[in-house]
Design an enzyme around this catalytic site. Structure first.
Site: not given
Ligand code: AR6
Length: 171
Positions: A9, A22, A30, A32, A115-116
């Site tokens: 993204i 968060n 992730g 973020d 959140s996934t």
């Molecule tokens: N581009 C698009 N999607 C992505 C990317 C990217 N560069 N990287 C990961 N994903 P997550 P959450 C997808 O864990 O579950 C953080 O530490 C990934 O495959 O990023 O909302 C925050 O600070 C998944 O499908 O977010 C919070 O503490 C999706 O993004 C916590 O994680 C979301 O995974 C939030 O957890």
């Protein structure tokens, strides 16, 4: 128009990318972490002035070094089994992000699957919620992009779109 995109993204040149943040808004892992790395330290510095964000709400920041002009950070629910209002909270994330986008004149917006990842929300249920709200708001935008990190996630969104939103323009 709703498009399903597979990839990072942080590469998307749109008016706004949405961050699955968060409640501190100061960065994490992730998506973020990827957004903060690509935007540069200015994003964290800016977000320090925002005072955090409760689950289900959204906040807007400049995109700094990103190709995207803005970052809309929303805080998804942690999945606890489904009896703590997780589905309603996830829906609120998408709605809050779209409403903030509209209030800021944003015409193109990309969402990750909020959140996934670390937060453990079941991916099928999350995609159903995301697509439902996207279909509702898409007529008010030029581009709405579901940005998936894997081809499996993209296939899940395509299935959901075909089911709920069959008249969307192909993306
Ligand atoms: N581009 C698009 N999607 C992505 C990317 C990217 N560069 N990287 C990961 N994903 P997550 P959450 C997808 O864990 O579950 C953080 O530490 C990934 O495959 O990023 O909302 C925050 O600070 C998944 O499908 O977010 C919070 O503490 C999706 O993004 C916590 O994680 C979301 O995974 C939030 O957890």
């Amino acid at each position: 128009m709703i498009e399903v995109h597979t990839g990072d993204i942080t590469k998307l040149a749109v008016d706004a990318i949405v961050n699955a943040a968060n409640s501190t808004l100061l960065g994490g892992g992730g998506v973020d972490g990827a957004i903060h790395r690509a935007a540069g330290p200015e994003l964290r510095k800016y977000n320090e002035t925002l005072g955090g964000c409760p689950t289900g709400e959204a906040r807007i920041s400049p995109g700094f070094r990103l190709p995207a002009r803005h970052v809309i950070s929303t805080v998804g629910p942690v999945w606890h089994g489904g009896d703590r209002g997780e589905e309603a909270l996830l829906e609120r994330c998408y709605r809050s992000s779209f409403e903030l986008a509209l209030a800021n004149g944003i015409r193109s917006i990309a969402f990750p699957a909020i959140s996934t990842g670390v937060y453990g929300f079941p991916k099928d249920r999350a995609a159903a919620i995301a697509v439902k709200v996207m279909c509702e708001y898409a007529p008010r935008f030029e581009r709405v992009i579901a940005c998936c990190f894997s081809p499996e996630d993209a296939a899940r969104y395509e299935r959901e779109l075909a089911r709920r939103c069959p008249d969307r323009a192909a993306g």
